[in-house]
Design a protein around this motif. Structure first.
Motif, short mmCIF file in Angstrom:
data_model
loop_
_atom_site.label_atom_id
_atom_site.label_comp_id
_atom_site.label_asym_id
_atom_site.label_seq_id
_atom_site.Cartn_x
_atom_site.Cartn_y
_atom_site.Cartn_z
N ALA A 59 0.84 -1.20 0.00
CA ALA A 59 0.00 0.00 0.00
C ALA A 59 0.87 1.25 0.00
N ASN A 60 0.41 2.24 -0.74
CA ASN A 60 1.13 3.51 -0.84
C ASN A 60 0.81 4.44 0.32
N HIS A 61 -0.17 4.08 1.13
CA HIS A 61 -0.57 4.89 2.28
C HIS A 61 -1.05 3.95 3.38
N PRO A 62 -1.09 4.40 4.62
CA PRO A 62 -1.55 3.52 5.70
C PRO A 62 -2.98 3.05 5.46
N ASN A 63 -3.21 1.75 5.60
CA ASN A 63 -4.56 1.21 5.50
C ASN A 63 -5.34 1.41 6.80
N PHE A 64 -4.60 1.58 7.87
CA PHE A 64 -5.24 1.84 9.16
C PHE A 64 -4.26 2.61 10.04
N GLU A 65 -4.77 3.64 10.67
CA GLU A 65 -3.96 4.47 11.57
C GLU A 65 -4.66 4.55 12.92
N TYR A 66 -3.89 4.34 13.97
CA TYR A 66 -4.47 4.36 15.30
C TYR A 66 -3.65 5.26 16.21
N THR A 67 -4.32 6.12 16.96
CA THR A 67 -3.64 7.05 17.86
C THR A 67 -3.85 6.62 19.30
N HIS A 68 -2.76 6.39 20.02
CA HIS A 68 -2.84 6.10 21.44
C HIS A 68 -2.94 7.42 22.20
N LYS A 69 -3.83 7.44 23.19
CA LYS A 69 -4.04 8.68 23.94
C LYS A 69 -4.03 8.40 25.43
N ILE A 70 -3.61 9.39 26.19
CA ILE A 70 -3.80 9.41 27.63
C ILE A 70 -4.82 10.49 27.92
N GLY A 71 -6.06 10.08 28.19
CA GLY A 71 -7.14 11.05 28.28
C GLY A 71 -7.41 11.60 26.89
N ILE A 96 -5.03 13.53 25.46
CA ILE A 96 -3.70 13.89 24.95
C ILE A 96 -3.17 12.77 24.07
N PRO A 97 -2.91 13.03 22.78
CA PRO A 97 -2.34 12.00 21.90
C PRO A 97 -0.91 11.65 22.31
#
Length: 227
Positions: A72-84, A86-87
């Motif tokens: 893939a030329n781009h992310p198929n899935f992106e996930y952001t971990h957060k504390i509250g 705050i990314p």
């Protein structure tokens, strides 16, 4: 009348001569040192399989290496971990495909991993080679890909292209805590339990250890959320 035997009613306290025990801190350093060294060293000693074999049967606990024909030329899935709210950090998952484009695998990589593949036909234009340990996919990622038309994709596990970077970070945590133990032992021997460094060099080392502790805490939090 001898007034020396009377008090004014105010409570009196005697200063405690008991010094704080370093045992808890030492146990903490030992556990972190053992964890960091074990995770870091063991990560480099996985059974190696080729990418072709992985397309047919990929299992956790192994290390996959090879050159993907398509990706893939781009992310198929992106996930952001957060504390509250705050990314903290982002994870990027990509699909790579077999030479007949009939089988797909998930890889976790840096944000710019997709630059290695053509945007129109998805061929590996840079000839990049991948290498990483196979890990179980989190429920969130599995649910994302189960809802898409990716039936030929094994979404129960993925190839972690960040493995080497994470192994090195674990080693940094382990080695730091070993050094912290040594420095703590030397300080206790010279200045006693709870004593502060008395020399300029000792104070500089103490400051460096504090900075190192903050950095290792940052690394450790990142490791935990990415496991």
């Amino acid at each position: 009348m001898d007034l020396r035997n009377f008090s004014d009613g105010s409570p009196s306290f005697e200063g405690s001569s008991k010094k704080p025990s370093p045992i808890i801190a030492i146990i903490f350093f030992v556990l972190l040192a053992a964890l960091g060294l074990f995770m870091g060293i063991s990560g480099f000693f996985k059974e190696n399989i080729s990418l072709d074999d992985a397309f047919n049967n990929m299992e956790t606990g192994k290390c996959v290496s090879g050159v993907p024909d398509y990706g893939a030329n781009h992310p198929n899935f992106e996930y952001t971990h957060k504390i509250g709210f705050i990314p903290l950090l982002n994870e990027y998952y990509y699909l790579i495909l077999s030479d007949d484009m009939q089988k797909g695998l998930l890889v976790r990589a840096d944000k710019d991993f997709g630059d290695n593949f053509d945007s129109s036909d998805y061929t590996n234009i840079s000839g990049t080679e991948i290498k990483g340990n196979v890990k179980s996919t989190s429920r969130k990622v599995q649910e994302n890909f189960s809802g898409m038309d990716y039936r030929m994709v094994n979404n129960t596990c993925y190839i972690d292209l960040l493995s080497t970077k994470m192994n090195i970070r674990w080693l940094i945590i382990g080695i730091y805590n070993v050094l912290a133990l040594v420095c703590a032992a030397v300080n206790i021997k010279k200045n006693g339990v709870g004593g502060s460094p008395s020399t300029a060099l000792g104070k500089v080392i103490a400051a460096v250890l504090v900075i190192g502790a903050m950095y290792c805490t940052y690394l450790l939090v990142g490791m935990i959320v990415q496991i």
